[in-house]
Design a protein around this motif. Structure first.
Motif, short mmCIF file in Angstrom:
data_model
loop_
_atom_site.label_atom_id
_atom_site.label_comp_id
_atom_site.label_asym_id
_atom_site.label_seq_id
_atom_site.Cartn_x
_atom_site.Cartn_y
_atom_site.Cartn_z
N LEU A 19 0.85 -1.21 0.00
CA LEU A 19 0.00 0.00 0.00
C LEU A 19 0.87 1.25 0.00
CD1 LEU A 19 -2.81 -0.93 2.56
CD2 LEU A 19 -3.14 -0.38 0.13
N ARG A 22 2.87 1.65 -3.34
CA ARG A 22 2.02 2.05 -4.47
C ARG A 22 1.34 3.39 -4.24
NH1 ARG A 22 0.25 -1.81 -7.94
NH2 ARG A 22 -1.94 -1.20 -7.76
N ALA A 24 -1.08 4.15 -2.42
CA ALA A 24 -2.55 4.00 -2.52
C ALA A 24 -3.22 5.06 -1.65
CB ALA A 24 -2.94 2.60 -2.05
N ARG A 248 -5.80 -5.70 -3.59
CA ARG A 248 -6.78 -5.39 -4.64
C ARG A 248 -8.11 -4.95 -4.03
NH1 ARG A 248 -10.79 -9.23 -6.77
NH2 ARG A 248 -11.79 -8.22 -8.53
N GLU A 251 -7.68 -1.46 -2.56
CA GLU A 251 -7.56 -0.42 -3.59
C GLU A 251 -8.88 -0.23 -4.34
OE1 GLU A 251 -2.76 -0.46 -4.44
OE2 GLU A 251 -4.05 -1.37 -5.95
N GLY A 255 -10.65 3.43 -4.65
CA GLY A 255 -10.56 4.10 -5.94
C GLY A 255 -11.91 4.24 -6.62
#
Ligand code: NAI
Ligand code: OAA
Length: 259
Positions: A19, A22, A24, A248, A251, A255
């Protein structure tokens, strides 16, 4: 998105690392553990009741089956959705029902991540029509079965060929092999349930990966899915894909695109 992770082992620490790497759009507001610990990038909670003050949106469990009910109930009471990885907890009657009943009352969701598996979306979709059979084989190197009941069912250190040491319903697989057969309950929940889903557990001296083979037949047609998952460095029993699956899920919730 305000996230709380329960557990800081091979999976939990890897999810947090990814996390951050990336970048996130997720705020890791706390980690839930059994005992206080230093060196984590956020505060540590040891009492599930303390979740409420943090107003989490999502609580993701990657700790152990004993963590699922206390942290899950507290997460839902705190107004968060709850995503458990230790799905072997659902081999016991009433555990999932209690969580889902509370989720319904709170207007929240219990979300089951596919974890080390793939094709769960296809199996769950197929199960909207009658299924005839679902068989799931879990094939792992001998070292992944060390410290489990497999040690007394076969000679793990002297295996000459792949050896099936358990075959039976998903419920029994998850009860007897809670560190290796969480996936049995995921396949079961997606498809034919904990009693009609057949599980084969296999130790393979030549295996370099954790292999999952799911074979299903029914009114939709037939599916056969094979994954060769590399294990996490921190725990040879756990596939790295499990951490990626949780990433996944997190996120997707944070998102604007769900994929
Ligand atoms: N759904 C899936 O596909 C998969 C699920 N798993 C499960 O995910 C969980 C985490 O796996 P790993 O990170 O590999 O394990 P691990 O043993 O590396 O780490 C577990 C962490 O959770 C903590 N913990 C254990 N019991 C706890 C409790 N009752 N309350 C709070 N913290 C607790 C431990 O101190 C440790 O920090 C395990 O239950 C494992 O069986 C593992 C692989 C696949
Ligand atoms: O990580 C895997 O391949 C599966 C696993 O350990 C589990 O379901 O508990």
């Amino acid at each position: 998105m305000r996230l709380v992770l329960i557990g800081w082992g091979a999976i939990g620490a890897e999810v947090a690392r990814l996390l951050m790497a990336r970048k996130a759009p997720v705020d890791l507001v706390a980690v839930g553990l059994r005992a206080p610990r230093d060196g984590l990038p956020c505060p540590v909670l040891t009492d599930p009741a303390d979740l409420a003050a943090l107003r989490p949106d999502l609580v993701v469990e990657a700790a152990g089956r004993a963590a699922v009910l206390p942290w899950g109930l507290a997460a839902l009471r705190a107004g968060a959705d709850f995503a458990p990885a230790s799905t072997s907890a659902f081999a016991e009657d009433g555990v999932l029902d209690r969580l889902v009943d509370l989720a319904r009352a709170q207007g929240r969701q219990v979300v089951i991540p596919p974890g080390a598996l793939g094709g769960i979306g296809a199996l769950a979709a197929a199960a909207r029509l009658p299924l005839d059979s679902v068989i799931h084989e879990v094939i792992k190197p001998a070292r992944a079965w060390q410290g489990t009941e497999a040690e007394s069912l076969c000679d793990l250190s002297g295996l000459a060929a792949p050896t099936v040491f358990f075959e039976g319903p998903a419920r029994e697989a998850a009860r007897r092999f809670p560190q290796n057969a969480n996936v049995a309950l995921i396949t079961a929940l997606a498809g034919l349930g904990a009693d009609a889903t057949r599980i084969r557990l296999i130790a393979d001296p030549a295996a370099g990966a954790n292999r999952h083979r799911v074979l299903a037949q029914g009114a939709f047609g037939r599916m056969e899915i094979t994954l060769d998952n590399l294990p996490l460095a921190g725990n040879p029993k756990s596939s790295a894909l499990t951490a990626l699956s949780l990433l996944r899920l997190i996120e997707n919730r944070a998102g604007a695109l769900v994929i």
